[in-house]
Design a protein around this motif. Structure first.
Motif, PDB file in Angstrom:
ATOM      1  N   VAL A  17       0.821  -1.326  -0.180  1.00 45.10           N
ATOM      2  CA  VAL A  17       0.003  -0.302   0.324  1.00 45.10           C
ATOM      3  C   VAL A  17       0.864   1.074   0.030  1.00 45.10           C
ATOM      4  N   ASP A  18       2.327   1.212  -0.063  1.00 44.22           N
ATOM      5  CA  ASP A  18       3.399   2.182  -0.182  1.00 44.22           C
ATOM      6  C   ASP A  18       2.510   2.987  -0.980  1.00 44.22           C
ATOM      7  N   PRO A  19       2.206   4.538  -0.757  1.00 46.67           N
ATOM      8  CA  PRO A  19       2.375   5.992  -1.418  1.00 46.67           C
ATOM      9  C   PRO A  19       3.195   6.054  -2.483  1.00 46.67           C
ATOM     10  N   HIS A  20       4.466   6.066  -2.050  1.00 48.14           N
ATOM     11  CA  HIS A  20       5.854   6.447  -2.425  1.00 48.14           C
ATOM     12  C   HIS A  20       6.514   6.058  -2.915  1.00 48.14           C
ATOM     13  N   ILE A  21       6.144   4.536  -3.406  1.00 45.36           N
ATOM     14  CA  ILE A  21       7.007   3.688  -4.694  1.00 45.36           C
ATOM     15  C   ILE A  21       6.720   3.352  -6.234  1.00 45.36           C
ATOM     16  N   LYS A  22       7.253   2.961  -6.751  1.00 45.50           N
ATOM     17  CA  LYS A  22       6.600   2.959  -8.061  1.00 45.50           C
ATOM     18  C   LYS A  22       5.403   2.330  -8.581  1.00 45.50           C
ATOM     19  N   ALA A  23       5.571   1.222  -7.785  1.00 40.10           N
ATOM     20  CA  ALA A  23       4.616   0.040  -7.917  1.00 40.10           C
ATOM     21  C   ALA A  23       4.195  -0.701  -6.321  1.00 40.10           C
ATOM     22  N   GLN A  24       3.271  -0.837  -6.100  1.00 42.83           N
ATOM     23  CA  GLN A  24       2.998  -1.843  -4.796  1.00 42.83           C
ATOM     24  C   GLN A  24       3.188  -3.595  -4.990  1.00 42.83           C
ATOM     25  N   TYR A  25       3.865  -4.243  -4.416  1.00 41.15           N
ATOM     26  CA  TYR A  25       3.492  -5.488  -4.799  1.00 41.15           C
ATOM     27  C   TYR A  25       3.497  -6.634  -2.933  1.00 41.15           C
TER      28      TYR A  25
ATOM     29  N   VAL B 168      23.271  12.702  -0.201  1.00 44.42           N
ATOM     30  CA  VAL B 168      24.306  13.173   1.295  1.00 44.42           C
ATOM     31  C   VAL B 168      22.522  13.640   1.834  1.00 44.42           C
ATOM     32  N   GLY B 169      22.401  13.217   3.169  1.00 44.61           N
ATOM     33  CA  GLY B 169      20.975  13.444   4.085  1.00 44.61           C
ATOM     34  C   GLY B 169      19.816  12.462   4.143  1.00 44.61           C
ATOM     35  N   TYR B 170      18.674  13.008   4.895  1.00 49.99           N
ATOM     36  CA  TYR B 170      17.513  12.103   4.881  1.00 49.99           C
ATOM     37  C   TYR B 170      16.235  12.436   4.220  1.00 49.99           C
ATOM     38  N   ASP B 171      15.678  11.600   3.488  1.00 48.76           N
ATOM     39  CA  ASP B 171      14.419  12.123   2.849  1.00 48.76           C
ATOM     40  C   ASP B 171      13.338  10.884   3.125  1.00 48.76           C
ATOM     41  N   MET B 172      12.836  10.616   4.024  1.00 49.79           N
ATOM     42  CA  MET B 172      11.850   9.735   4.356  1.00 49.79           C
ATOM     43  C   MET B 172      11.019   8.566   2.777  1.00 49.79           C
ATOM     44  N   ALA B 173      10.993   9.585   1.755  1.00 40.04           N
ATOM     45  CA  ALA B 173       9.775   9.078   1.052  1.00 40.04           C
ATOM     46  C   ALA B 173      10.807   8.132  -0.332  1.00 40.04           C
ATOM     47  N   LEU B 174      12.092   9.124  -0.033  1.00 36.23           N
ATOM     48  CA  LEU B 174      13.182   8.424  -1.005  1.00 36.23           C
ATOM     49  C   LEU B 174      13.908   7.144  -0.265  1.00 36.23           C
ATOM     50  N   ALA B 175      13.392   7.213   1.354  1.00 35.91           N
ATOM     51  CA  ALA B 175      13.874   5.893   2.200  1.00 35.91           C
ATOM     52  C   ALA B 175      13.155   4.710   1.350  1.00 35.91           C
ATOM     53  N   HIS B 176      11.877   5.174   1.342  1.00 39.91           N
ATOM     54  CA  HIS B 176      10.581   3.917   1.286  1.00 39.91           C
ATOM     55  C   HIS B 176      10.744   3.284  -0.604  1.00 39.91           C
ATOM     56  N   LYS B 177      11.720   4.262  -1.206  1.00 38.84           N
ATOM     57  CA  LYS B 177      11.559   3.706  -2.933  1.00 38.84           C
ATOM     58  C   LYS B 177      13.306   3.201  -2.957  1.00 38.84           C
ATOM     59  N   VAL B 178      14.027   3.267  -1.437  1.00 37.30           N
ATOM     60  CA  VAL B 178      15.115   2.765  -1.396  1.00 37.30           C
ATOM     61  C   VAL B 178      15.445   1.736  -1.164  1.00 37.30           C
TER      62      VAL B 178
END
Length: 488
Positions: free
Chosen positions: A263-271, A359-369
């Motif tokens: 259900v993650d809204p931050h990622i390209k496609a749910q799985y 360099v930094g921390y971004d919560m949405a990007l952490a989900h994508k990673v």
């Protein structure tokens, strides 16, 4: 119960490390169990934009700091019907680049800043006439509170039945300051002794909290054993051993509403574990996000976390070129010591799209990673619990970890004869780390074996629904202790 949760960092108001997620997730889990939770935290620079939408309380308080007072302003937010968040503001102390320090190190007035925070939190409860059953403190920054409850605030009516729990998230950050800061505490010099605050001629906030808290907890079973050793506890092992009967270990959980690839809204496609097609799309998206040269044909390894020695950068950095030579692409997200920022940027410039750096921390990007990487590497020198490996497993990203603290507790090592969910190594060396990386890459090449590992990782469960009841048990024990103390 009425639980007061004191913490300097809480997502989304401020985040330096995993304490911010802990301070967000556990109160919400307790609220879902029917308890009332007041979170008291700080308003600092990174939360100023959010604070514009918060309500400011209609009073201010003068907080004693040594012979003078400093003004505290308070803000309020209500993220859940049973959770109130109170933010303590003082621009002189907290309107700064970092919560604990900046690029030049810790702030020299941290003793004063967190004495102010601890006393302001207690004075706020008095002003609101809130009588807690339990005050849950976290790390050295609030470790004076259990001492204050038994000294300066002992006769305050609303605290008469309040018990305290101190959670140690990192025993190596102790709040050690020169003894000339003692008057700032408001305590008599009689407390500057080897049983309370004195520590090799200085004052030690965490030592006082361990000594005076009704109960103590830490965040993994192995770490509970590690903090009894001088190598980890750095001089506090004797104090912890003395209070060992009051020490419990509770592994952190993951918030299923926040970290859920279905259900993650931050990622390209749910799985899901049963249908991993979306993860391939997330990997392609991550490659584009970090401007890597590949098309998803190489295994993709990630590092997320603070760029510090204790997070393993001292052994990871010398191994990066070898990892790329082994056939993996890399993405790294984090911030920390400037020399690591510089070294990583220089290394990235020579890799022709094989290493991506943020360099930094971004919560949405952490989900994508977490969704896009195949593996997450955590070569920590020490790791009390760790959250990133728990997030990674939820997203089918295999952790490669050093077998310390919570990493050892939560990751079952994989081999062809003993199926697991990740890959562990013991020695804090680049070579031992690289051997674990090679095992992971060899397994990745065996498609069926890798898919089975991913499925096991995604169904491995560490949730706050499991962890929160353990904290409630500790709260109940502490409350009974407080009641018996009053009866005596």
């Amino acid at each position: 119960m009425h639980i007061v949760f004191m913490t300097p960092e809480t997502w989304p108001y401020a985040r330096v490390g995993g304490l911010a997620e802990f301070s967000h997730d556990l109160p919400l889990a307790l609220a879902r169990m029917g308890h009332t939770v007041d979170v008291i935290t700080l308003r600092c620079r990174e939360g100023l934009e959010l604070c514009k939408d918060l309500s400011r309380l209609d009073f201010e308080l003068e907080i004693p700091v040594s012979w003078r007072t400093q003004q505290a302003v308070f803000y309020h937010h209500k993220p859940h019907e049973r959770v109130n968040v109170y933010l303590i503001a003082n621009d002189h102390y907290y309107e700064r680049d970092g919560l604990y320090g900046n690029a030049f190190g810790d702030y020299e007035d941290n003793a004063e800043r967190f004495i102010f925070f601890s006393r302001a939190a207690l004075e706020l409860l008095i002003a609101l006439e809130k009588s807690p059953d339990i005050i849950h403190c976290n790390d050295w920054t609030t470790a004076l509170v259990p001492l204050y409850l038994k000294t300066l605030y002992k006769e305050v009516e609303i605290f008469k039945n309040a018990a305290s729990l101190l959670t140690i998230h990192n025993v190596q950050s102790q709040g050690v300051f020169w003894h000339y800061d003692m008057p700032l505490t408001g305590l008599d010099w009689e407390y500057f002794n080897q049983d309370v605050l004195e520590f090799h001629g200085k004052i030690n906030f965490l030592k006082a909290g361990i000594f005076f808290a009704d109960f103590i907890s830490t965040v993994s079973h192995r770490y509970a054993r590690e903090i009894l050793t001088p190598q980890v506890a750095r001089g506090l092992e004797g104090v912890i051993l003395e209070r060992f009967s009051r020490l419990s270990a509770i592994i952190n959980g993951v918030d299923n509403d926040t970290w859920n690839p279905a259900v993650d809204p931050h990622i390209k496609a749910q799985y899901t574990a049963d249908d991993l097609k979306g993860k391939k799309e997330c990997k392609k998206e991550l490659i584009r996000e970090f401007k890597l040269s590949g098309e998803g044909d190489h295994p993709l390894m990630a590092f997320v976390g603070r760029l510090l020695d204790r997070r393993g950068l001292a052994i990871l950095l010398p191994g990066l070129e070898k990892i790329i030579d082994m056939g993996a692409d890399l993405v790294i997200m984090g911030f920390g010591e400037d020399h690591y920022h510089t070294s990583l940027a220089h290394f990235q410039s020579k890799q022709n799209g094989r290493l991506g750096l943020y360099v930094g921390y971004d919560m949405a990007l952490a989900h994508k990673v977490m969704a896009g990487a195949d593996m997450l590497i955590m070569p920590s020198k020490s790791e009390p619990c760790g959250l990133h490996q728990l997030h990674a497993m939820r997203y089918g990203t295999a952790p490669i970890v050093r077998a310390v603290g919570g990493l050892d507790d939560t990751i079952r090592d994989h081999s062809s004869t003993n199926p697991g969910v990740g890959f562990k190594f013991e020695d804090y060396t680049t070579n031992d780390m690289l051997r674990a990386v090679q095992r992971a890459l060899d397994t990745y090449a065996e498609t069926n074996e890798w898919q089975a590992l991913v499925g096991r990782a995604m169904t491995r469960s560490y949730t706050w629904e499991q962890a929160a009841p353990r904290y409630v048990e500790l709260y109940e024990r502490a409350r009974r202790l407080g009641e018996s103390r009053q009866e005596a």
